[in-house]
Design an enzyme around this catalytic site. Structure first.
Site, mmCIF file in Angstrom:
data_model
loop_
_atom_site.group_PDB
_atom_site.id
_atom_site.type_symbol
_atom_site.label_atom_id
_atom_site.label_comp_id
_atom_site.label_asym_id
_atom_site.label_seq_id
_atom_site.Cartn_x
_atom_site.Cartn_y
_atom_site.Cartn_z
ATOM 1 N N ARG A 64 -5.375 66.666 47.575
ATOM 2 C CA ARG A 64 -4.392 66.589 45.971
ATOM 3 C C ARG A 64 -3.046 64.944 45.703
ATOM 4 O O ARG A 64 -2.333 65.094 45.191
ATOM 5 C CB ARG A 64 -3.532 67.316 45.332
ATOM 6 C CG ARG A 64 -3.969 69.067 45.309
ATOM 7 C CD ARG A 64 -3.387 70.029 45.091
ATOM 8 N NE ARG A 64 -3.763 71.636 45.392
ATOM 9 C CZ ARG A 64 -3.395 72.841 45.117
ATOM 10 N NH1 ARG A 64 -2.189 73.025 45.178
ATOM 11 N NH2 ARG A 64 -4.262 73.703 46.096
ATOM 12 N N LYS A 67 -13.615 73.032 39.323
ATOM 13 C CA LYS A 67 -11.903 74.053 38.761
ATOM 14 C C LYS A 67 -13.429 75.237 38.151
ATOM 15 O O LYS A 67 -13.323 74.401 37.053
ATOM 16 C CB LYS A 67 -11.058 74.041 38.857
ATOM 17 C CG LYS A 67 -10.092 73.313 39.745
ATOM 18 C CD LYS A 67 -10.076 74.666 40.738
ATOM 19 C CE LYS A 67 -9.078 74.795 41.199
ATOM 20 N NZ LYS A 67 -8.990 75.038 42.835
ATOM 21 N N GLU A 88 -13.046 68.371 43.718
ATOM 22 C CA GLU A 88 -13.316 69.347 43.910
ATOM 23 C C GLU A 88 -13.593 69.933 41.836
ATOM 24 O O GLU A 88 -12.449 70.133 41.154
ATOM 25 C CB GLU A 88 -11.994 70.578 44.207
ATOM 26 C CG GLU A 88 -12.592 71.986 44.528
ATOM 27 C CD GLU A 88 -11.369 72.586 44.366
ATOM 28 O OE1 GLU A 88 -10.549 72.521 45.526
ATOM 29 O OE2 GLU A 88 -11.344 73.943 44.248
ATOM 30 N N HIS A 134 -4.972 71.363 39.950
ATOM 31 C CA HIS A 134 -5.430 71.971 40.445
ATOM 32 C C HIS A 134 -5.330 73.451 39.492
ATOM 33 O O HIS A 134 -6.227 74.006 39.744
ATOM 34 C CB HIS A 134 -4.141 72.437 41.558
ATOM 35 C CG HIS A 134 -4.611 73.808 42.361
ATOM 36 N ND1 HIS A 134 -4.222 74.613 41.964
ATOM 37 C CD2 HIS A 134 -5.808 73.703 43.275
ATOM 38 C CE1 HIS A 134 -4.858 75.808 42.396
ATOM 39 N NE2 HIS A 134 -5.557 75.040 43.879
HETATM 40 O O1 G3P Z 1 -10.032 71.472 48.378
HETATM 41 C C1 G3P Z 1 -9.800 71.907 49.276
HETATM 42 C C2 G3P Z 1 -9.147 73.162 48.685
HETATM 43 O O2 G3P Z 1 -7.995 72.219 47.802
HETATM 44 C C3 G3P Z 1 -9.607 74.370 47.973
HETATM 45 O O3 G3P Z 1 -8.651 74.789 47.106
HETATM 46 O O4 G3P Z 1 -6.847 76.568 45.325
HETATM 47 O O5 G3P Z 1 -6.413 73.847 47.578
HETATM 48 O O6 G3P Z 1 -7.830 73.664 45.323
HETATM 49 P P1 G3P Z 1 -7.418 74.910 46.274
HETATM 50 MG MG MG Z 2 -8.195 71.464 46.220
#
Ligand code: G3P
Ligand code: MG
Length: 246
Positions: free
Chosen positions: A7, A110, A108, A48
């Site tokens: 992030r 979502k 990533e 996120h």
């Molecule tokens: O992509 C790795 C990690 O970020 C996955 O979980 O919840 O942090 O997006 P989260």
């Molecule tokens: Mg992530």
């Protein structure tokens, strides 16, 4: 072994904002992991959570707010270590900065709590527009989304996110035509790395934020470490990532 800022550099700056990515660049990352969602008017935004409550001064679901409404909010001041007013970035805005920097990008998508229509295609089109497809990995906990994307865009590199201990996940990755497995760090073992490598599959792991986690995944010889604290890693002589205490 490459180090990707999670992030941005989420341990040091408000996650998924321009200042977080700037910090990561200052720390010398090889690339970034970041999360994307869709606004009500279909813009790919970097955030996120499906809701904005935790990381902004507003409230509600991203899917219910237009980009203009989101842009009026502050996504930075909540972060007590470095409270600074920040706009929510769009994927396009990040790519405008990243395109000339030779970074690895792990986008990533979502998808789960909210299923965003067409989000995968929008992400791929933007990465293509900025000529960033070859240095990007699309990951998601929604494996059906990844398989569908791979069928439409065979050139795409996909990473299967998981937070569990499946049996022989390398066979599953092969079935999904993925290049990468993205397990939580505590499920990484030397056997996982070795058996996956036989099938040409690499292991990228998250979120490696302690010396204990770093030692475990280094021993297993993963390809990429995703961390909130990229400043804590130094490259060793053999290219391994060595954790320096925070
Ligand atoms: O992509 C790795 C990690 O970020 C996955 O979980 O919840 O942090 O997006 P989260
Ligand atoms: Mg992530």
């Amino acid at each position: 072994m490459k180090v990707l800022g999670h992030r941005g550099a989420a341990g040091s700056a408000p996650e998924n904002t321009q200042i977080s990515f700037a910090k990561g660049l200052e720390y010398g990352v090889d690339g970034f992991e970041f999360d994307v969602q869709l606004s009500r008017d279909g813009e790919v935004v970097v955030c996120h959570d499906e809701r904005i409550d935790r990381t902004s001064n507003g409230m509600g679901w991203i899917k219910d707010l237009t980009l203009q409404e989101l842009k009026h909010l502050d996504f930075g001041s909540w972060f007590t270590k470095l409270p600074v007013c920040q706009e929510i970035p769009t994927l396009r805005e990040l790519l405008e900065v990243f395109a000339s920097l030779n970074l690895e990008l792990n986008v990533e998508i979502k998808s789960g709590l909210i299923q965003y229509p067409g989000i995968g295609e929008k992400v791929v089109n933007l990465l293509g527009e900025f000529d960033q497809l070859d240095n990007s990995i699309i990951s998601s906990f929604d494996h059906q989304l990844l398989l569908n994307l791979k069928q439409h865009y065979p050139r795409l590199k996909t990473g299967i996110l998981y937070d569990s201990a499946p049996i022989k996940p390398w066979l599953y990755a092969k079935f999904l035509k993925a290049q990468y497995l993205h397990p939580a760090w505590y499920f990484v073992t030397p056997e996982l790395v070795k058996s996956s490598a036989v099938l040409g599959i690499e292991i990228n792991t998250w979120t490696v934020n302690s010396s204990f986690a770093a030692a475990k995944v280094k021993t297993a010889r993963v390809s990429r470490i995703i961390t909130d604290y990229p400043q804590c890693f130094q490259k060793g002589a053999a290219g391994e990532a060595i954790w320096l205490e925070r």
